[in-house]
Design a protein around this motif. Structure first.
Motif, PDB file in Angstrom:
ATOM      1  N   ALA A 127     -17.483  56.783  38.652  1.00 24.32           N
ATOM      2  CA  ALA A 127     -17.348  56.372  37.252  1.00 24.32           C
ATOM      3  C   ALA A 127     -15.895  56.400  36.774  1.00 24.32           C
ATOM      4  N   ALA A 128     -15.051  57.219  37.407  1.00 19.58           N
ATOM      5  CA  ALA A 128     -13.645  57.304  37.024  1.00 19.58           C
ATOM      6  C   ALA A 128     -12.806  56.212  37.682  1.00 19.58           C
ATOM      7  N   GLY A 129     -13.437  55.373  38.492  1.00 18.64           N
ATOM      8  CA  GLY A 129     -12.710  54.302  39.157  1.00 18.64           C
ATOM      9  C   GLY A 129     -12.134  54.690  40.510  1.00 18.64           C
ATOM     10  N   GLU A 130     -12.382  55.907  40.930  1.00 21.06           N
ATOM     11  CA  GLU A 130     -11.911  56.353  42.247  1.00 21.06           C
ATOM     12  C   GLU A 130     -12.747  55.697  43.340  1.00 21.06           C
ATOM     13  N   VAL A 131     -12.093  55.325  44.428  1.00 22.09           N
ATOM     14  CA  VAL A 131     -12.771  54.689  45.549  1.00 22.09           C
ATOM     15  C   VAL A 131     -12.700  55.600  46.762  1.00 22.09           C
ATOM     16  N   THR A 132     -13.851  55.813  47.383  1.00 17.11           N
ATOM     17  CA  THR A 132     -13.937  56.567  48.628  1.00 17.11           C
ATOM     18  C   THR A 132     -14.316  55.599  49.728  1.00 17.11           C
ATOM     19  N   LEU A 133     -13.519  55.554  50.786  1.00 21.51           N
ATOM     20  CA  LEU A 133     -13.825  54.733  51.958  1.00 21.51           C
ATOM     21  C   LEU A 133     -14.121  55.651  53.123  1.00 21.51           C
ATOM     22  N   LEU A 134     -15.253  55.434  53.749  1.00 21.50           N
ATOM     23  CA  LEU A 134     -15.665  56.220  54.912  1.00 21.50           C
ATOM     24  C   LEU A 134     -15.955  55.281  56.074  1.00 21.50           C
ATOM     25  N   ASN A 135     -15.557  55.673  57.259  1.00 17.79           N
ATOM     26  CA  ASN A 135     -15.918  54.965  58.485  1.00 17.79           C
ATOM     27  C   ASN A 135     -16.988  55.807  59.161  1.00 17.79           C
ATOM     28  N   PHE A 151     -30.790  61.369  47.965  1.00 21.97           N
ATOM     29  CA  PHE A 151     -30.420  60.046  47.448  1.00 21.97           C
ATOM     30  C   PHE A 151     -30.281  60.043  45.930  1.00 21.97           C
ATOM     31  N   GLU A 152     -31.065  60.827  45.202  1.00 18.97           N
ATOM     32  CA  GLU A 152     -30.888  60.912  43.745  1.00 18.97           C
ATOM     33  C   GLU A 152     -29.477  61.387  43.420  1.00 18.97           C
ATOM     34  N   ASP A 153     -29.021  62.421  44.119  1.00 23.19           N
ATOM     35  CA  ASP A 153     -27.667  62.931  43.897  1.00 23.19           C
ATOM     36  C   ASP A 153     -26.615  61.893  44.289  1.00 23.19           C
ATOM     37  N   PHE A 154     -26.809  61.240  45.423  1.00 25.48           N
ATOM     38  CA  PHE A 154     -25.872  60.225  45.906  1.00 25.48           C
ATOM     39  C   PHE A 154     -25.791  59.053  44.938  1.00 25.48           C
ATOM     40  N   PHE A 155     -26.932  58.537  44.511  1.00 29.28           N
ATOM     41  CA  PHE A 155     -26.952  57.410  43.576  1.00 29.28           C
ATOM     42  C   PHE A 155     -26.303  57.790  42.244  1.00 29.28           C
ATOM     43  N   GLY A 156     -26.502  59.024  41.803  1.00 28.29           N
ATOM     44  CA  GLY A 156     -25.921  59.478  40.543  1.00 28.29           C
ATOM     45  C   GLY A 156     -24.419  59.694  40.605  1.00 28.29           C
ATOM     46  N   ALA A 157     -23.891  59.931  41.789  1.00 27.32           N
ATOM     47  CA  ALA A 157     -22.469  60.243  41.937  1.00 27.32           C
ATOM     48  C   ALA A 157     -21.582  59.004  41.973  1.00 27.32           C
ATOM     49  N   TYR A 158     -22.164  57.827  42.248  1.00 22.25           N
ATOM     50  CA  TYR A 158     -21.358  56.619  42.428  1.00 22.25           C
ATOM     51  C   TYR A 158     -21.910  55.462  41.619  1.00 22.25           C
ATOM     52  N   GLU A 159     -20.999  54.748  40.955  1.00 22.57           N
ATOM     53  CA  GLU A 159     -21.375  53.563  40.189  1.00 22.57           C
ATOM     54  C   GLU A 159     -21.740  52.413  41.121  1.00 22.57           C
ATOM     55  N   THR A 160     -20.946  52.269  42.181  1.00 15.30           N
ATOM     56  CA  THR A 160     -21.148  51.184  43.134  1.00 15.30           C
ATOM     57  C   THR A 160     -21.127  51.743  44.545  1.00 15.30           C
ATOM     58  N   ARG A 218     -34.590  52.165  68.935  1.00 14.35           N
ATOM     59  CA  ARG A 218     -33.433  52.894  68.416  1.00 14.35           C
ATOM     60  C   ARG A 218     -32.312  51.926  68.106  1.00 14.35           C
ATOM     61  N   ILE A 219     -31.501  52.312  67.131  1.00 13.01           N
ATOM     62  CA  ILE A 219     -30.354  51.492  66.756  1.00 13.01           C
ATOM     63  C   ILE A 219     -29.230  52.412  66.295  1.00 13.01           C
ATOM     64  N   ALA A 220     -28.009  52.020  66.591  1.00 10.35           N
ATOM     65  CA  ALA A 220     -26.817  52.701  66.093  1.00 10.35           C
ATOM     66  C   ALA A 220     -25.964  51.655  65.389  1.00 10.35           C
ATOM     67  N   ALA A 221     -25.264  52.077  64.352  1.00 14.04           N
ATOM     68  CA  ALA A 221     -24.371  51.156  63.646  1.00 14.04           C
ATOM     69  C   ALA A 221     -23.136  51.901  63.172  1.00 14.04           C
ATOM     70  N   SER A 222     -21.984  51.297  63.423  1.00 18.75           N
ATOM     71  CA  SER A 222     -20.729  51.759  62.837  1.00 18.75           C
ATOM     72  C   SER A 222     -20.435  50.825  61.674  1.00 18.75           C
ATOM     73  N   PHE A 223     -19.892  51.376  60.588  1.00 16.18           N
ATOM     74  CA  PHE A 223     -19.718  50.582  59.371  1.00 16.18           C
ATOM     75  C   PHE A 223     -18.760  51.274  58.431  1.00 16.18           C
ATOM     76  N   VAL A 224     -18.392  50.563  57.381  1.00 11.74           N
ATOM     77  CA  VAL A 224     -17.578  51.114  56.302  1.00 11.74           C
ATOM     78  C   VAL A 224     -18.495  51.370  55.118  1.00 11.74           C
ATOM     79  N   ALA A 225     -18.385  52.557  54.538  1.00 14.70           N
ATOM     80  CA  ALA A 225     -19.067  52.874  53.279  1.00 14.70           C
ATOM     81  C   ALA A 225     -17.990  52.911  52.197  1.00 14.70           C
ATOM     82  N   GLU A 226     -18.139  52.047  51.196  1.00 14.95           N
ATOM     83  CA  GLU A 226     -17.192  51.950  50.090  1.00 14.95           C
ATOM     84  C   GLU A 226     -17.888  52.421  48.829  1.00 14.95           C
ATOM     85  N   LEU A 227     -17.400  53.508  48.266  1.00 16.91           N
ATOM     86  CA  LEU A 227     -18.057  54.164  47.138  1.00 16.91           C
ATOM     87  C   LEU A 227     -17.116  54.201  45.940  1.00 16.91           C
ATOM     88  N   HIS A 228     -17.593  53.720  44.782  1.00 19.64           N
ATOM     89  CA  HIS A 228     -16.799  53.708  43.552  1.00 19.64           C
ATOM     90  C   HIS A 228     -17.460  54.649  42.549  1.00 19.64           C
TER      91      HIS A 228
END
Length: 136
Positions: free
Chosen positions: A98-106, A61-70, A86-96
């Motif tokens: 510092a260069a303004g690039e956006v990564t969208l993951l399902n 998580f330190e690496d993950f938090f450091g890699a994305y502004e939002t 137990r629980i399962a969840a499908s979702f969108v992860a939207e990652l921004h």
């Protein structure tokens, strides 16, 4: 091994989406780690990676938090096995970054909870990610 269930359906959904992902999105490390048992296992199945125990999970998580502004997790569809904690969840992860690039993951996560005190914590987390692994 099955554990005695301690959370109902609404509590399981709240734990996964609000307590866990809500704190991931606000980069609140202590609250995120508090969702895990000390010896928890966190696996990204689509990348064949595993993090065992809180120290490895913290480093991830330190690496993950450091890699994305939002970081935003949204559009959850949850399936709950209340009888077995137990629980399962499908979702969108939207990652921004510092260069303004956006990564969208399902993604889809599968969580197994184990009793802890008067509640429960993650014992196992299995992640299926639609793109490159951002949790290395």
């Amino acid at each position: 091994m099955q554990y005695a269930p301690v959370l109902n359906r609404e509590q399981l959904i709240d734990f996964a989406t609000m307590q866990y992902f809500g704190n991931v999105d606000s980069k609140n490390m202590d609250a995120v780690l508090d969702c895990f048992h000390d010896e928890a296992l966190f696996c990204v199945q689509t990348a064949f990676t595993r993090h065992s125990g809180k120290a490895e999970i913290r480093r991830m998580f330190e690496d993950f938090f450091g890699a994305y502004e939002t970081i935003v997790h949204r559009d959850f569809t949850c399936t709950v096995d209340e009888a077995h904690g137990r629980i399962a969840a499908s979702f969108v992860a939207e990652l921004h970054d510092a260069a303004g690039e956006v990564t969208l993951l399902n993604n889809t996560n599968f969580w197994r909870l184990r009793p802890a005190g008067d509640g429960a914590k993650f014992q196992e987390v299995y992640v299926y990610m639609s793109g490159a692994n951002v949790l290395v």
